[in-house]
Every structure is written in structure tokens, then in C-alpha cells.
Design a protein around this motif. Structure first.
Motif, PDB file in Angstrom:
ATOM      1  N   PRO A 162       0.838  -1.208   0.000  1.00 21.02           N
ATOM      2  CA  PRO A 162       0.000   0.000   0.000  1.00 21.02           C
ATOM      3  C   PRO A 162       0.872   1.257   0.000  1.00 21.02           C
ATOM      4  N   LEU A 163       0.454   2.274  -0.750  1.00 15.68           N
ATOM      5  CA  LEU A 163       1.206   3.530  -0.813  1.00 15.68           C
ATOM      6  C   LEU A 163       0.766   4.460   0.305  1.00 15.68           C
ATOM      7  N   ALA A 164       1.720   5.068   0.964  1.00 12.34           N
ATOM      8  CA  ALA A 164       1.427   6.093   1.970  1.00 12.34           C
ATOM      9  C   ALA A 164       1.535   7.475   1.333  1.00 12.34           C
ATOM     10  N   SER A 165       2.510   7.631   0.416  1.00  8.04           N
ATOM     11  CA  SER A 165       2.742   8.929  -0.211  1.00  8.04           C
ATOM     12  C   SER A 165       3.488   8.725  -1.518  1.00  8.04           C
ATOM     13  N   GLY A 206       9.065  15.706  -6.354  1.00  7.54           N
ATOM     14  CA  GLY A 206      10.270  15.449  -5.583  1.00  7.54           C
ATOM     15  C   GLY A 206      10.860  14.078  -5.844  1.00  7.54           C
ATOM     16  N   GLY A 207      10.105  13.190  -6.475  1.00  8.40           N
ATOM     17  CA  GLY A 207      10.603  11.858  -6.792  1.00  8.40           C
ATOM     18  C   GLY A 207      10.666  10.939  -5.588  1.00  8.40           C
ATOM     19  N   VAL A 208       9.680  11.032  -4.692  1.00  7.24           N
ATOM     20  CA  VAL A 208       9.682  10.207  -3.482  1.00  7.24           C
ATOM     21  C   VAL A 208       8.418   9.360  -3.447  1.00  7.24           C
ATOM     22  N   ILE A 209       8.597   8.056  -3.251  1.00  4.29           N
ATOM     23  CA  ILE A 209       7.484   7.125  -3.066  1.00  4.29           C
ATOM     24  C   ILE A 209       7.687   6.467  -1.712  1.00  4.29           C
ATOM     25  N   ILE A 210       6.677   6.557  -0.863  1.00  2.00           N
ATOM     26  CA  ILE A 210       6.747   5.967   0.467  1.00  2.00           C
ATOM     27  C   ILE A 210       5.591   4.996   0.607  1.00  2.00           C
ATOM     28  N   THR A 211       5.907   3.745   0.889  1.00  2.45           N
ATOM     29  CA  THR A 211       4.847   2.762   1.093  1.00  2.45           C
ATOM     30  C   THR A 211       4.455   2.743   2.561  1.00  2.45           C
ATOM     31  N   ASP A 212       3.289   2.199   2.812  1.00  2.00           N
ATOM     32  CA  ASP A 212       2.850   1.964   4.179  1.00  2.00           C
ATOM     33  C   ASP A 212       3.407   0.605   4.599  1.00  2.00           C
ATOM     34  N   TRP A 213       3.281   0.270   5.858  1.00  2.00           N
ATOM     35  CA  TRP A 213       3.763  -1.013   6.343  1.00  2.00           C
ATOM     36  C   TRP A 213       2.975  -2.137   5.683  1.00  2.00           C
ATOM     37  N   PHE A 214       3.682  -3.208   5.323  1.00  2.00           N
ATOM     38  CA  PHE A 214       3.090  -4.365   4.648  1.00  2.00           C
ATOM     39  C   PHE A 214       3.545  -5.627   5.359  1.00  2.00           C
ATOM     40  N   SER A 215       2.590  -6.456   5.747  1.00  2.00           N
ATOM     41  CA  SER A 215       2.893  -7.764   6.343  1.00  2.00           C
ATOM     42  C   SER A 215       2.562  -8.852   5.336  1.00  2.00           C
ATOM     43  N   PRO A 216       3.545  -9.660   4.965  1.00  2.00           N
ATOM     44  CA  PRO A 216       3.251 -10.774   4.066  1.00  2.00           C
ATOM     45  C   PRO A 216       2.266 -11.736   4.739  1.00  2.00           C
ATOM     46  N   LYS A 254       8.494  -1.847   5.028  1.00  2.00           N
ATOM     47  CA  LYS A 254       8.164  -0.550   4.452  1.00  2.00           C
ATOM     48  C   LYS A 254       9.304  -0.199   3.499  1.00  2.00           C
ATOM     49  N   ILE A 255       8.954   0.391   2.343  1.00  2.00           N
ATOM     50  CA  ILE A 255       9.968   0.762   1.351  1.00  2.00           C
ATOM     51  C   ILE A 255       9.808   2.231   1.004  1.00  2.00           C
ATOM     52  N   ASN A 256      10.912   2.944   0.975  1.00  2.00           N
ATOM     53  CA  ASN A 256      10.955   4.317   0.476  1.00  2.00           C
ATOM     54  C   ASN A 256      11.819   4.304  -0.781  1.00  2.00           C
ATOM     55  N   VAL A 257      11.290   4.864  -1.873  1.00  2.00           N
ATOM     56  CA  VAL A 257      12.032   4.936  -3.130  1.00  2.00           C
ATOM     57  C   VAL A 257      12.284   6.412  -3.434  1.00  2.00           C
ATOM     58  N   TYR A 258      13.532   6.718  -3.773  1.00  2.00           N
ATOM     59  CA  TYR A 258      13.931   8.084  -4.092  1.00  2.00           C
ATOM     60  C   TYR A 258      14.467   8.115  -5.515  1.00  2.00           C
TER      61      TYR A 258
END
Length: 189
Positions: A101-104, A109-119, A128-132
């Protein structure tokens, strides 16, 4: 803003759970890359801004075509006027983390922040993954990923920061670059 995650030291730097996370994320990235091979062209994204622009045909300063593109058509002004980073890396990053799930998501600015994910197979662990995206060029050093992992304490139920294998962010970056290359090749054919 600090990009460094607080981690709890592991005995030898690698835990069975951490290895499983790395394997799961690598498998997810590989599935995404393999599934993208079956596309018969570039994936189509619906963008309602084109429809809205066609309806208004003016700028916020009036109908005299003064605005972001200085009256030039988008093709003459460099294209991608609505995004501040490389569009292939942006779309590839969204595709790569689409299972979370995406948080932001900030295309300027080129920033993607996911929300917490439990497999599903590991309810006591979450990621959680942050992509810059670091620029407008499609380059290997144009994207960075930060991966965060937490384990749930069985007694208190609190989430505790845990170590992530060093290879995991690199695998995600490579999956993004592979997908960006596929999108680029599909766009020139």
C-alpha cells in the motif's frame, strides 16, 4: 530528514527471517519483471489531466497561453511538464512496489513511500519501502531504495525495528531499473 533506519543488531548480521525477507522481496521483484515480459507494448496509464487540459485550453493566468510551458506545446518544452523526475523510473518504481500500500507519492520530488506491509505467510513481521528518484535522467544511480523491517514482540505486541539484509535495497533498485528499461524500449518501438 534521515534515511537511516534504526536497526537492532543481529548476531552475525543475517537472520533466517531477514534472509526470508530478502528472498521474498527478490522473488516479488523477479515475478514483476517476468510478468512484464508478456506485455505486447507499453502499459497504458489513464491520465485524466489530458482530458482536463483539453477542456480548459488556457492557463491559470488567462487564455493567452502564458504558463509553465510559455505557450509552447508540451513536445517542444521537454515533455513531462507534470513530473519532476525521470518518467520511466517513476512508473517503474510504482510498478515495482505496487504489491504494497502507498502512503505517499510525490512525482515532483521523486519520493514514493509505502505503508507497512505484512506478508500473509509472516504476520509477525512487516516491511516498508521508500524509493527516491534522484533526477530526470534514466541512469543506474538515478534511484535509491530504503527498506525497513519490524518484528512484532510476541509478549507485548509492540513492533521492534529489525535488520534488513544489505542486498535487499539493491535488489529492489535493480528491479526498478529493469522495469524502467523495459518501459523505455517499449516507448521507442
Amino acid at each position: 530528514m534521515s534515511l537511516k533506519a534504526t536497526t537492532k543488531p543481529a548476531g552475525n548480521g543475517s537472520t533466517p527471517t531477514g534472509r526470508m525477507l530478502g528472498l521474498r522481496l527478490a522473488a516479488a521483484a523477479m515475478m514483476l519483471a517476468v510478468s512484464a515480459c508478456g506485455l505486447q507494448g507499453e502499459a497504458k496509464y489513464y491520465d485524466e489531466t489530458e482530458e482536463k487540459l483539453a477542456e480548459t485550453r488556457g492557463s491559470i493566468l488567462g487564455n493567452d497561453q502564458i504558463g509553465v510551458n510559455n505557450g509552447q506545446p508540451e513536445s517542444l518544452s521537454g515533455g513531462d511538464a507534470g513530473i519532476g523526475v525521470n518518467s520511466y523510473l517513476w512508473r517503474a518504481s510504482l510498478d515495482t512496489v505496487s504489491f504494497m500500500p502507498l502512503a505517499s507519492a510525490d512525482p515532483f520530488g521523486g519520493v514514493i513511500i509505502t505503508d507497512w506491509f505484512s506478508p500473509p505467510e509472516s504476520a509477525g513481521e512487516r516491511f516498508k519501502i521508500n524509493v527516491y528518484i534522484l533526477g530526470r535522467d534514466l541512469r543506474a544511480d538515478g534511484v535509491r531504495a530504503a527498506v525497513f523491517r519490524q518484528l512484532q514482540d510476541p509478549r507485548s505486541g509492540a513492533w521492534i525495528d529489525a535488520a534488513v539484509e544489505d542486498r535487499t535495497p539493491v535488489d529492489i533498485e535493480n528491479a526498478i531499473l529493469t522495469r524502467a528499461r523495459q518501459l523505455r524500449i517499449a516507448s521507442i518501438q
